[in-house]
Scaffold this active site. Sequence first.
Site, PDB file in Angstrom:
ATOM      1  N   TRP A 192       0.838  -1.203   0.000  1.00 22.69           N
ATOM      2  CA  TRP A 192       0.000   0.000   0.000  1.00 22.69           C
ATOM      3  C   TRP A 192       0.866   1.244   0.000  1.00 22.69           C
ATOM      4  CZ3 TRP A 192      -3.070   0.598   5.280  1.00 22.69           C
ATOM      5  CH2 TRP A 192      -2.233   0.327   6.355  1.00 22.69           C
ATOM      6  N   HIS A 234      -9.553  15.405 -13.826  1.00 13.65           N
ATOM      7  CA  HIS A 234     -10.063  15.882 -12.537  1.00 13.65           C
ATOM      8  C   HIS A 234     -11.304  16.754 -12.706  1.00 13.65           C
ATOM      9  CE1 HIS A 234      -7.686  19.519 -13.543  1.00 13.65           C
ATOM     10  NE2 HIS A 234      -8.579  20.145 -12.813  1.00 13.65           N
ATOM     11  N   HIS A 283     -14.236  26.203  -6.682  1.00 19.91           N
ATOM     12  CA  HIS A 283     -12.862  26.374  -7.185  1.00 19.91           C
ATOM     13  C   HIS A 283     -12.613  27.814  -7.638  1.00 19.91           C
ATOM     14  CE1 HIS A 283      -9.118  25.718  -9.266  1.00 19.91           C
ATOM     15  NE2 HIS A 283      -9.637  25.690 -10.480  1.00 19.91           N
ATOM     16  N   HIS A 292     -13.946  28.929 -16.562  1.00 20.87           N
ATOM     17  CA  HIS A 292     -13.960  28.828 -15.100  1.00 20.87           C
ATOM     18  C   HIS A 292     -14.886  29.894 -14.509  1.00 20.87           C
ATOM     19  CE1 HIS A 292     -10.251  26.478 -15.731  1.00 20.87           C
ATOM     20  NE2 HIS A 292     -10.436  26.003 -14.528  1.00 20.87           N
TER      21      HIS A 292
HETATM   22 MN    MN Z   1      -9.115  22.275 -12.306  1.00 19.38          MN
END
Ligand code: MN
Length: 258
Positions: A61, A73, A79, A208
């Site tokens: 691990w 992602h 964000h 964004h």
């Molecule tokens: Mn990002």
Amino acid sequence: MSTLADLAAGMSDGSVEVVDLTAPLSEETPVIQLPEPLANTPGLRIEELSRYDDRGPAWYWNVLHVGEHAGTHFDAPVHWVTGEDGPDVSEVPAEDLVGPAAVIDMSREVEEDPDFLLEVEHVRRWEEEHGSLPEGGWLLYRTGWDARSEDEEAFLNVDGDGVSHTPGISVECARWLAQEAPIVGLGVETVGTDAGAAADFDPPFPVHSFLLGAEKYGVTQLQNLDRLPPTGSIVMVAPLPVEDGSGSPCRVLALTTH
Ligand code: MN
């Protein structure tokens, strides 16, 4: 009930295919590079705890050290400053993470121009052929950029002046997708949802700014979009529900038929 039974039958006889849209995550996976004095995210670093040795004789691990915005992602609304009162990644409703996919293919245009920007008219033309963008669905923007994702230099494509030449979305199209289109999210093949040159747009980083400000979502660094038809697939986006998190590396899968 019979809908899911039909789905299970389709998966069993191969008429429904699961397509993995996720780039493998490794210590070599490229991440976005912002100019000084801005803080940059680390990519992935793997720290081994044990591998069938004195530290753990029967088990292997690791500890993962990874930025929230590394590899394939998810960008949560929080964000961006325009979405600061919106949901963090743990607060995003699960039903928003599964939905119909609309795949728009601009890879030919991007081959001619790495700074290509998707405009509202491109999406309108797509809608004339394939119908309206899906309510509660995801727009998946194919550019062919996934072919570069294992080569950081080609993937980020930064020139001598530090400007990244990667495809994206125009300011007006970003505003339109955020405020007028019925989708909940946008998926791209590049390192971020905005064009490489978008720091100099007005507003800067319009995808964004508008999308997260409208409490919609972004997903980056997808691959295998060429294996999806323009409509008819279901996409599943699975970020970790990190409390107060701004995003998370995620697995993105699609169900599709031939
Ligand atoms: Mn990002």
